[in-house]
Scaffold this active site. Structure first.
Site, PDB file in Angstrom:
ATOM      1  N   GLY A  40      12.707   4.798   8.971  1.00 36.57           N
ATOM      2  CA  GLY A  40      12.681   5.325   7.429  1.00 36.57           C
ATOM      3  C   GLY A  40      12.135   3.559   7.931  1.00 36.57           C
TER       4      GLY A  40
ATOM      5  N   LYS B 102       5.266   5.692   6.320  1.00 37.11           N
ATOM      6  CA  LYS B 102       4.413   5.813   5.450  1.00 37.11           C
ATOM      7  C   LYS B 102       3.223   5.203   6.817  1.00 37.11           C
ATOM      8  CE  LYS B 102       2.726   1.952   3.831  1.00 37.11           C
ATOM      9  NZ  LYS B 102       1.645   1.272   3.991  1.00 37.11           N
TER      10      LYS B 102
ATOM     11  N   THR C 271       1.181  -0.868  -0.197  1.00 38.80           N
ATOM     12  CA  THR C 271       0.076  -0.122  -0.116  1.00 38.80           C
ATOM     13  C   THR C 271       0.908   1.312  -0.232  1.00 38.80           C
ATOM     14  OG1 THR C 271      -0.282  -0.203   2.026  1.00 38.80           O
ATOM     15  CG2 THR C 271      -1.770  -1.172   1.073  1.00 38.80           C
TER      16      THR C 271
ATOM     17  N   CYS D 274       7.673   0.541   6.853  1.00 38.75           N
ATOM     18  CA  CYS D 274       5.680   0.987   6.908  1.00 38.75           C
ATOM     19  C   CYS D 274       5.491   2.334   8.287  1.00 38.75           C
ATOM     20  CB  CYS D 274       6.472   0.289   7.934  1.00 38.75           C
ATOM     21  SG  CYS D 274       6.300  -1.018   7.158  1.00 38.75           S
TER      22      CYS D 274
ATOM     23  N   ASN E 213       2.076   1.665  15.414  1.00 36.82           N
ATOM     24  CA  ASN E 213       3.053   2.489  14.405  1.00 36.82           C
ATOM     25  C   ASN E 213       3.350   3.846  15.124  1.00 36.82           C
ATOM     26  OD1 ASN E 213       4.306   0.217  12.619  1.00 36.82           O
ATOM     27  ND2 ASN E 213       3.409   0.639  11.232  1.00 36.82           N
TER      28      ASN E 213
ATOM     29  N   THR F 286      -1.644  -2.775   5.575  1.00 34.62           N
ATOM     30  CA  THR F 286      -1.653  -1.923   6.725  1.00 34.62           C
ATOM     31  C   THR F 286      -2.515  -0.813   5.554  1.00 34.62           C
ATOM     32  OG1 THR F 286       0.206  -2.469   7.621  1.00 34.62           O
ATOM     33  CG2 THR F 286      -1.522  -0.095   8.008  1.00 34.62           C
TER      34      THR F 286
ATOM     35  N   ARG G  22       8.118  -7.416  11.927  1.00 34.12           N
ATOM     36  CA  ARG G  22       9.484  -5.984  11.727  1.00 34.12           C
ATOM     37  C   ARG G  22      10.009  -7.246  10.984  1.00 34.12           C
ATOM     38  NH1 ARG G  22      12.081  -4.666  16.978  1.00 34.12           N
ATOM     39  NH2 ARG G  22      13.302  -3.440  16.081  1.00 34.12           N
TER      40      ARG G  22
ATOM     41  N   GLU H  40      -0.423  -6.885  10.403  1.00 33.99           N
ATOM     42  CA  GLU H  40       0.502  -7.399  10.682  1.00 33.99           C
ATOM     43  C   GLU H  40       1.470  -6.639  11.663  1.00 33.99           C
ATOM     44  OE1 GLU H  40       1.274 -10.632  10.475  1.00 33.99           O
ATOM     45  OE2 GLU H  40       2.953 -10.152  11.721  1.00 33.99           O
TER      46      GLU H  40
HETATM   47  C1  UGA Z   1       7.493  -1.456  12.194  1.00 33.29           C
HETATM   48  C2  UGA Z   1       6.903  -2.305  13.453  1.00 33.29           C
HETATM   49  O1  UGA Z   1       8.083  -1.991  14.392  1.00 33.29           O
HETATM   50  C3  UGA Z   1       6.374  -3.361  13.261  1.00 33.29           C
HETATM   51  O2  UGA Z   1       5.607  -3.409  14.235  1.00 33.29           O
HETATM   52  C4  UGA Z   1       5.269  -3.266  11.785  1.00 33.29           C
HETATM   53  O3  UGA Z   1       4.550  -4.264  11.842  1.00 33.29           O
HETATM   54  C5  UGA Z   1       5.768  -2.821  10.694  1.00 33.29           C
HETATM   55  O4  UGA Z   1       7.098  -1.492  10.605  1.00 33.29           O
HETATM   56  C6  UGA Z   1       5.223  -3.147   9.717  1.00 33.29           C
HETATM   57  O5  UGA Z   1       3.798  -1.657   9.708  1.00 33.29           O
HETATM   58  O6  UGA Z   1       4.727  -3.325   8.593  1.00 33.29           O
HETATM   59  P1  UGA Z   1       9.896  -1.954  10.554  1.00 33.29           P
HETATM   60  O7  UGA Z   1       9.426  -0.625   9.520  1.00 33.29           O
HETATM   61  O8  UGA Z   1      10.062  -3.797   9.896  1.00 33.29           O
HETATM   62  O9  UGA Z   1       8.376  -2.444  11.493  1.00 33.29           O
HETATM   63  O10 UGA Z   1      11.106  -1.737  11.068  1.00 33.29           O
HETATM   64  P2  UGA Z   1      11.796  -1.431  12.566  1.00 33.29           P
HETATM   65  O11 UGA Z   1      12.357  -2.362  13.673  1.00 33.29           O
HETATM   66  O12 UGA Z   1       9.855  -0.656  14.222  1.00 33.29           O
HETATM   67  O13 UGA Z   1      12.361   0.109  12.188  1.00 33.29           O
HETATM   68  C7  UGA Z   1      11.286   1.518  11.670  1.00 33.29           C
HETATM   69  C8  UGA Z   1      12.866   2.757  11.807  1.00 33.29           C
HETATM   70  O14 UGA Z   1      12.820   2.875  13.527  1.00 33.29           O
HETATM   71  C9  UGA Z   1      13.724   2.435  11.348  1.00 33.29           C
HETATM   72  O15 UGA Z   1      14.157   3.108  10.447  1.00 33.29           O
HETATM   73  C10 UGA Z   1      14.690   1.942  12.599  1.00 33.29           C
HETATM   74  O16 UGA Z   1      15.522   2.242  12.732  1.00 33.29           O
HETATM   75  C11 UGA Z   1      14.184   2.672  13.723  1.00 33.29           C
HETATM   76  N1  UGA Z   1      14.341   3.111  15.234  1.00 33.29           N
HETATM   77  C12 UGA Z   1      13.528   1.712  15.387  1.00 33.29           C
HETATM   78  C13 UGA Z   1      14.954   3.709  15.622  1.00 33.29           C
HETATM   79  O17 UGA Z   1      15.350   4.678  14.890  1.00 33.29           O
HETATM   80  N2  UGA Z   1      15.720   3.614  17.182  1.00 33.29           N
HETATM   81  C14 UGA Z   1      14.609   2.555  17.657  1.00 33.29           C
HETATM   82  O18 UGA Z   1      14.649   2.570  18.461  1.00 33.29           O
HETATM   83  C15 UGA Z   1      13.592   1.939  16.730  1.00 33.29           C
END
Ligand code: UGA
Length: 446
Positions: A258, A264, A86, A261, A209, A121, A152, A149
């Site tokens: 970034g 967006k 999406t 997810c 999110n 989503t 991660r 879902e």
């Molecule tokens: C995120 C959510 O964590 C999931 O629960 C969700 O299912 C998913 O989006 C989705 O909607 O599909 P994801 O995008 O795989 O998962 O990655 P994250 O681990 O959440 O990290 C997202 C961003 O936040 C990354 O750029 C990461 O570097 C940053 N981040 C994360 C930080 O800068 N600090 C943190 O403490 C944690």
């Protein structure tokens, strides 16, 4: 039981492989012929730890098959999961066309009652809209279950197999019972199953999110303050995290969130709130803070090396986070773009995302290197942008020797500041005080 998974992307393929591992026969369908051909040959088209093994194990066991023939898969399945992308059509407006197109195809192919499970989503109210569209095409009965879902990237299988919760938004007891039964293997680990309506499930996913976005921007703002106050942000985060109402996770500062997810979904929640006549100032603020972090870092770099034009900057990490080759909305890539715009030559290395970065940004001054030391070679400054574990144990002496300059920007706090300082680096981390030098060491975590 036979189910269909529409979409063999990062959510669909993981869910398909995990459901097959539950013992269910899964028909995984995608309209990308090359992707399906690769999967049939046992090749998973992206990096995700453990996924290749799980896909191949279940394919060999005959529980997971791949196809481009959606009508055929639909006819064989009672339940059809939809996990199509999406991606934004315009900022804040997710593209729902693929979802509605799949809905139409299901409507045309179904010959008896089906349960459609939306994993993608989507904004609140989408399932209801989808139902209306399907009813225009068929008079056969069906139900839609919203099953967002929460996995991660990088830990997707573990997240699917041991979820914090499974959310099932349904409008009928029958469909709820059918989908609940699919998740029966999770009863053993007592994973909470939340049964609710479609709209609550849809909104809860966006709210989750957005909350994570707020948490990350919060700690990034505190990190900025720590830089000025000469305080170590990790000590502050530890104190915060030990409060069980706050929790220790998602309190790591960096260059912002970034991926495909969080940015967006946060934009989409803000936009859908506006459409419903509602302001979300906290969430909007979190989004704005996120956008400023790359320029904040660039200013720090400029303060250290002067003008960026014609300088060679080594970059370590391009993926939006470790353990993935995904560069979608990667803040590291944004930072690289800023450097290129300022006229720098960028020598970048990522353990998994070099190819994806090359496909995303083609620029004569972006050079992709085979390892960290090559990226540092003759560089005026080095920036660590993604916290891959292998960057935590770099040989500081070797790095320093390879470089022309002595500026090290550690945007993810991967490196022990005073180890770098001892080798002659001027070190700048996130929320670890101002630039640390031999004369003025860094504020280290207690
Ligand atoms: C995120 C959510 O964590 C999931 O629960 C969700 O299912 C998913 O989006 C989705 O909607 O599909 P994801 O995008 O795989 O998962 O990655 P994250 O681990 O959440 O990290 C997202 C961003 O936040 C990354 O750029 C990461 O570097 C940053 N981040 C994360 C930080 O800068 N600090 C943190 O403490 C944690």
């Amino acid at each position: 039981m036979n189910v269909t998974m529409v979409g063999a992307g990062r959510v669909g393929l993981v869910a398909a492989a995990c459901l097959a591992d539950f013992g269910i026969k899964v028909h995984c369908v995608d309209n990308d012929v090359r992707r399906i051909d690769a999967l049939r040959e046992g090749r998973v088209p992206f990096e995700e730890p453990g996924l290749s093994e799980l896909v191949n194990k279940n394919a060999v066991a005959g529980r997971l098959c791949f196809s481009t023939n959606l009508p055929d898969a639909i006819r064989q399945s009672l339940v059809i999961f939809i996990a199509v992308g999406t991606e934004d059509e315009t900022p804040g407006s997710p593209n729902l066309k693929p979802l509605f197109e799949v809905g139409k195809q299901i409507a045309r192919a179904m010959e008896e009652y089906k349960v459609l499970v939306v994993k993608s989503t989507v904004p609140v109210g989408t399932s209801r809209r989808l139902a209306r569209e399907i009813m225009k095409e068929t008079s056969i009965s069906f139900d839609i279950v919203s099953n967002p879902e929460f996995l991660r990237e990088g830990s997707a299988i573990e997240n699917f197999m041991r979820p914090d919760r499974v959310v099932l938004g349904a409008s009928s007891h029958q469909s709820l019972a059918i989908v609940r039964d699919i998740y029966r293997p999770l009863y053993l680990i007592e994973a909470p199953i939340i049964a609710t309506d479609n709209e609550t499930a849809e909104l809860a996913k966006y709210a989750s999110n957005a909350f994570l976005s707020v948490k990350i921007s919060f700690i990034n703002e505190i990190a900025n303050l720590c830089d000025n106050a000469g305080v170590n942000v990790h000590d502050v985060a530890k104190v915060l995290g030990l409060d069980r109402r706050i929790g220790p996770k998602f309190l790591h500062p960096g260059i912002g969130f970034g991926g495909s997810c969080l940015p967006k979904d946060t934009r989409a929640l803000i936009a859908s709130a506006h459409q419903l006549g509602c302001e979300l100032p906290v969430i909007e603020g979190a989004y704005k803070t996120n956008v400023t972090l790359c320029s904040y870092l660039l200013e720090r770099l400029k303060n250290a090396v002067g003008t960026i034009e014609h300088k060679t900057i080594g970059v370590l990490g391009l993926a939006y986070k470790p353990l993935t080759d995904d560069v979608r909305e990667s803040r590291a890539m944004d930072f690289v773009r800023l450097l290129l715009k300022e006229g720098a030559v960028v020598q970048a290395f990522d353990p998994a995302a070099n190819a994806a970065a090359a496909a995303l940004v083609q620029h004569e001054n972006l050079l992709l290197m085979p390892d960290a030391y090559e990226a540092a070679s003759n560089a005026d400054a080095l920036a660590v942008l993604t916290e891959w574990n292998e960057f935590r144990n770099l040989d500081m002496q070797r790095l320093k020797k390879a470089m022309n300059g002595h500026v090290l920007i550690d945007a993810r706090n991967c490196i022990e500041p005073n180890e770098a300082v001892m080798e002659g680096f001027d070190y700048f981390g996130r929320g670890r005080g101002t630039m640390a030098t031999k004369e003025q060491p860094a504020v280290v975590a207690v």
